[in-house]
Design an enzyme around this catalytic site. Sequence first.
Site, PDB file in Angstrom:
ATOM      1  N   HIS A 371       0.800  -1.233   0.000  1.00  0.00           N
ATOM      2  CA  HIS A 371       0.000   0.000   0.000  1.00  0.00           C
ATOM      3  C   HIS A 371       0.827   1.275   0.000  1.00  0.00           C
ATOM      4  O   HIS A 371       0.276   2.359   0.229  1.00  0.00           O
ATOM      5  CB  HIS A 371      -0.922   0.046   1.216  1.00  0.00           C
ATOM      6  CG  HIS A 371      -1.996  -0.988   1.214  1.00  0.00           C
ATOM      7  ND1 HIS A 371      -3.232  -0.786   0.657  1.00  0.00           N
ATOM      8  CD2 HIS A 371      -2.009  -2.250   1.689  1.00  0.00           C
ATOM      9  CE1 HIS A 371      -3.969  -1.875   0.813  1.00  0.00           C
ATOM     10  NE2 HIS A 371      -3.245  -2.783   1.433  1.00  0.00           N
ATOM     11  N   LYS A 562      -8.141  13.995   4.481  1.00  0.00           N
ATOM     12  CA  LYS A 562      -7.284  12.816   4.451  1.00  0.00           C
ATOM     13  C   LYS A 562      -6.252  12.999   5.560  1.00  0.00           C
ATOM     14  O   LYS A 562      -6.184  14.076   6.155  1.00  0.00           O
ATOM     15  CB  LYS A 562      -6.582  12.683   3.097  1.00  0.00           C
ATOM     16  CG  LYS A 562      -5.911  13.976   2.611  1.00  0.00           C
ATOM     17  CD  LYS A 562      -5.316  13.830   1.219  1.00  0.00           C
ATOM     18  CE  LYS A 562      -6.335  13.942   0.105  1.00  0.00           C
ATOM     19  NZ  LYS A 562      -6.277  12.854  -0.859  1.00  0.00           N
ATOM     20  N   ARG A 563      -5.453  11.971   5.849  1.00  0.00           N
ATOM     21  CA  ARG A 563      -4.391  12.153   6.831  1.00  0.00           C
ATOM     22  C   ARG A 563      -3.508  13.323   6.420  1.00  0.00           C
ATOM     23  O   ARG A 563      -3.321  13.600   5.226  1.00  0.00           O
ATOM     24  CB  ARG A 563      -3.562  10.867   6.940  1.00  0.00           C
ATOM     25  CG  ARG A 563      -4.285   9.748   7.673  1.00  0.00           C
ATOM     26  CD  ARG A 563      -4.683  10.151   9.065  1.00  0.00           C
ATOM     27  NE  ARG A 563      -3.517  10.244   9.914  1.00  0.00           N
ATOM     28  CZ  ARG A 563      -3.188   9.357  10.838  1.00  0.00           C
ATOM     29  NH1 ARG A 563      -3.949   8.303  11.063  1.00  0.00           N
ATOM     30  NH2 ARG A 563      -2.107   9.538  11.579  1.00  0.00           N
ATOM     31  N   LYS A 568       0.970  14.495   0.705  1.00  0.00           N
ATOM     32  CA  LYS A 568      -0.401  14.793   0.266  1.00  0.00           C
ATOM     33  C   LYS A 568      -0.584  16.288  -0.014  1.00  0.00           C
ATOM     34  O   LYS A 568      -1.565  16.699  -0.609  1.00  0.00           O
ATOM     35  CB  LYS A 568      -1.403  14.304   1.315  1.00  0.00           C
ATOM     36  CG  LYS A 568      -1.399  12.775   1.482  1.00  0.00           C
ATOM     37  CD  LYS A 568      -2.381  12.328   2.551  1.00  0.00           C
ATOM     38  CE  LYS A 568      -2.303  10.848   2.875  1.00  0.00           C
ATOM     39  NZ  LYS A 568      -3.003   9.984   1.902  1.00  0.00           N
ATOM     40  N   THR A 670      -8.485   6.713  -1.988  1.00  0.00           N
ATOM     41  CA  THR A 670      -9.829   6.144  -2.077  1.00  0.00           C
ATOM     42  C   THR A 670     -10.879   7.223  -1.802  1.00  0.00           C
ATOM     43  O   THR A 670     -12.008   7.125  -2.287  1.00  0.00           O
ATOM     44  CB  THR A 670     -10.013   4.975  -1.083  1.00  0.00           C
ATOM     45  OG1 THR A 670      -9.463   5.366   0.181  1.00  0.00           O
ATOM     46  CG2 THR A 670      -9.316   3.727  -1.575  1.00  0.00           C
ATOM     47  N   LYS A 674     -14.787   8.301  -3.517  1.00  0.00           N
ATOM     48  CA  LYS A 674     -16.035   8.651  -2.816  1.00  0.00           C
ATOM     49  C   LYS A 674     -16.575   9.980  -3.345  1.00  0.00           C
ATOM     50  O   LYS A 674     -17.771  10.142  -3.588  1.00  0.00           O
ATOM     51  CB  LYS A 674     -15.785   8.744  -1.303  1.00  0.00           C
ATOM     52  CG  LYS A 674     -15.388   7.412  -0.680  1.00  0.00           C
ATOM     53  CD  LYS A 674     -14.751   7.575   0.704  1.00  0.00           C
ATOM     54  CE  LYS A 674     -13.973   6.303   1.060  1.00  0.00           C
ATOM     55  NZ  LYS A 674     -13.097   6.484   2.233  1.00  0.00           N
TER      56      LYS A 674
HETATM   57  C1  JN2 Z   1      -1.659   3.233   3.979  1.00  0.00           C
HETATM   58  C2  JN2 Z   1       0.524   2.047   3.964  1.00  0.00           C
HETATM   59  C3  JN2 Z   1      -0.495   2.639   4.681  1.00  0.00           C
HETATM   60  C4  JN2 Z   1       0.723   2.132   8.218  1.00  0.00           C
HETATM   61  C5  JN2 Z   1      -0.437   2.664   6.075  1.00  0.00           C
HETATM   62  C6  JN2 Z   1       2.009   2.157  10.251  1.00  0.00           C
HETATM   63  C7  JN2 Z   1       1.940   2.157   8.877  1.00  0.00           C
HETATM   64  C8  JN2 Z   1       0.649   2.113   6.743  1.00  0.00           C
HETATM   65  C9  JN2 Z   1       1.663   1.522   6.017  1.00  0.00           C
HETATM   66  C10 JN2 Z   1      -0.434   2.089   8.980  1.00  0.00           C
HETATM   67  C11 JN2 Z   1       0.869   2.118  10.978  1.00  0.00           C
HETATM   68  C12 JN2 Z   1      -0.362   2.094  10.357  1.00  0.00           C
HETATM   69  C13 JN2 Z   1       1.607   1.487   4.649  1.00  0.00           C
HETATM   70  O1  JN2 Z   1      -1.480   5.803   1.165  1.00  0.00           O
HETATM   71  C14 JN2 Z   1      -2.199   4.675   0.696  1.00  0.00           C
HETATM   72  C15 JN2 Z   1      -3.366   5.116  -0.137  1.00  0.00           C
HETATM   73  O2  JN2 Z   1      -2.908   5.760  -1.297  1.00  0.00           O
HETATM   74  C16 JN2 Z   1      -4.217   3.918  -0.515  1.00  0.00           C
HETATM   75  O3  JN2 Z   1      -5.399   4.338  -1.167  1.00  0.00           O
HETATM   76  C17 JN2 Z   1      -4.616   3.145   0.728  1.00  0.00           C
HETATM   77  C18 JN2 Z   1      -5.378   1.871   0.404  1.00  0.00           C
HETATM   78  O4  JN2 Z   1      -4.686   1.096  -0.506  1.00  0.00           O
HETATM   79  O5  JN2 Z   1      -3.452   2.760   1.432  1.00  0.00           O
HETATM   80  C19 JN2 Z   1      -2.713   3.879   1.885  1.00  0.00           C
HETATM   81  N1  JN2 Z   1      -1.588   3.382   2.644  1.00  0.00           N
HETATM   82  F1  JN2 Z   1       0.931   2.121  12.341  1.00  0.00           F
HETATM   83  O6  JN2 Z   1      -2.648   3.574   4.595  1.00  0.00           O
END
Ligand code: JN2
Length: 826
Positions: A371, A562-563, A568, A670, A674
């Site tokens: 991801h 978004k985050r 971003k 995503t 939406k």
């Molecule tokens: C993520 C990817 C993502 C993560 C989150 C530490 C790390 C983590 C690691 C989460 C944590 C919790 C790797 O940024 C992408 C988007 O572009 C995409 O649409 C979505 C779904 O595929 O995934 C995001 N990646 F403690 O959230």
Amino acid sequence: MSKTLETKREVTSESTEQLLGPLSNEIRRHLYYTLGHFGSNGDASYYYRALAHAVRDRISQQWQRTRERFANPETRRVHYLSLEFLLGRSLNNAVQNLDLEEPVREALQEYGYHLEEVAEEELDAGLGNGGLGRLAACFLDSCANLQLPVTGYGIRYEFGMFHQHIEHGRQVEDPDHWLRDGNPWEIERPEFTRTIQLYGHTERYMDEDGIARVRWVGTNDLLAVPYDMPIPGYKNNTVNTLRLWKASTTDVFDLEEFNAGSYPEAVAAKNNAEQISMVLYPNDASENGKELRLKQQYFLVSASLQDVLAQWVKQHGDDFTDFGEKNCFQLNDTHPASAVPELMRLLLDEHKLDWDTAWKITTECMAYTNHTLLPEALERWSVQLFSRMLPRLLEIIYEINERFLGEVSKLYPGDMELRKRLSLIEEGNEPHIRMAYLSIVGSFSVNGVAHLHTELLKSGLFSDFYKIWPNKFNNKTNGVTQRRWLSHCNPKLRDLLNETIGNQWESDLEQMSKLVPYAEDAAFRKKWAEVKRDNKHRLAEYVKEHTNVEFPLDAMFDVQVKRIHEYKRQLLNVLHVIHLYDRIRRGETQGMVPRCVLIGGKAAPGYHVAKLIVKLINNVADVVNGDPATQDLLKLVFFPNYRVSAMEIICPGTELSEQISTAGKEASGTGNMKFMMNGALTIGTLDGANIEIREKAGAENFFLFGLDAKGVVETRKAYDPNGIIAADPEIRRVMELLEGGHFNASEPGIFDLLTSGLRNPYDQWVTIADFRSYIDAQQVAGETYTDQDKWNRMSILNSAHSGWFSSDRTISQYAKEIWGVQPLKA
Ligand code: JN2
């Protein structure tokens, strides 16, 4: 021995049917007997809980029947392993999917309540950070909708994603104790409790057959107790399961201490074990290397694998011949990557298979989804930590690595550089395990989440692996569920769609293309615009309630939620707002449309720059909204505590969707989907799924700007942001306002980190490089908005072409191309 009774009265799904009475009675019964609520009138919270229980009861029978269908030993099953499931609220979803809306409304009316009012009482299940967690939730919905035998496995965090509030413009985090008032959607299943081992050491021994084996001993054990949540399919008599594990102490542990006379210490040990499922890590997309996080990961993986293996053994005994053919584990990023060595351990040490058999099974059933391309998010665990906490798994990882590198040497003899590059262990003074590499080596499928993302994985990050195993790599462009993200959150649009094209789109979003001819129908466009206006009204009230800022309804609603992350580029959005503000102050308002800009999102608590961006947004908002010169031409708000239930109000009321990441950085996105479904137009870069959105919607219905992924790489080689700033008077004035302290008069210098980042030739996000192009695209968007007929046509066409972005489509592709599973019809 006690004599067992001859006839037991069996509780079957059939025999329970007659237990349920009319809904309004069931609500009363739960108020009284389940919740002990005796007053004649209570607060809405009691009615929410009573109704939720009543609805859950109506799920039970279909849930049991679905479990029975899954239990067929011939069925190939999927287990979706994820550290995050960002579910949001469940009541409306259940009511909608079970087709109970009318009876529920009628029943509540007897008590003087509206469904909306009662549903508001539900706390979000915020068991995720952002994209990855919400995707898992959309996937579960689509799996149930498509009647696929897929079970979600996750952690029942006591505390989900923190709540955010703003003090003096800065983010403050509050704990999210979402289980405080109980969770009517879960059922504890103590009979499926599993034991999890940690720490200790390994020993070699000879088994009864004289075969050398390994055992993991001297461990600290704890328990994993499952809580099941129902995932109802859409009007299809199917209810799938999300199984969430809670950590608890073992009784054995207690007893030993108890006998030693330290009862309080024994009870306190419970606390220690329970810490594992206490809190969700809130650092989206950056790894932190914390011991507790690794424990959480292993806890989820071991409990879930044991659960699946126990079900297998019950049906097939110790014959694992077909296990790989009948099971698939989908790893949601590398967070559950220890499933690879853990399944090996269980097969080798517990079920006594040999290495080759165990490895064949493991690689037949593991599949990995990546991801992110951001290097800081790629998980690596210290070998030293692993050897302490999971010594047996480390041995297995070493063995996997030896054998894998042996294969590499056969393919590329003598290439020591390649061996080093591909090793699962990154050498250095502190060696680390590369979890992504472990996942690739241990899986039969590796997928990215949008076309560009998968291409970049193949040509960049994982190119060496792609050369060895081209067929492992595949793309599955993300999607979102239209049941939550259109039907539920936008009832006015749902009704308009239903009267125009029928309601088939609720389970087949491609039906939306039937809207295309209506883009040319003036009467339809009028209705379309009315729906949008109603949704803007609802959003404006929500904004007013939470920020006390008025959003005039004639303005364009321009949204980025978004985050908060540098890639971003919320900063780029703010720069544009400052540019508009500057123009207004200079009287250069020709061709300008009134705008309300809303930005929302959480910053990881330890991510200093992201938190500073939140502060900047708030400070700019205060100045812009407080300046009489801006009149109603410009508003800016930072919307606090952005979450699933907030997006349900935000996305229907949005007109312009900001998807402005540095090209090549956003794996998919995503939220962009939406917004598209709900008729917003996108202003965006050629990044992630934006590219596919633009292809589907048509380039003429998308506001494109900025460098593409290749252009970003090229630009970085000789990037001169200061030159760009000096040469463009409009950009220069924006920087002067920022650097002159216009937005932080009482706190000089606080934004220096941000402005110096923008001017840095090594700025990774090349924000200044895209600024001019962004201003121009925003100008085009604004001019388009002044032609409301044109805008509405484009808006209709965006929705009409959003069919591809249903998670039903994504999941059908997973089912066919990775999982090889078929629907189990009810
Ligand atoms: C993520 C990817 C993502 C993560 C989150 C530490 C790390 C983590 C690691 C989460 C944590 C919790 C790797 O940024 C992408 C988007 O572009 C995409 O649409 C979505 C779904 O595929 O995934 C995001 N990646 F403690 O959230």
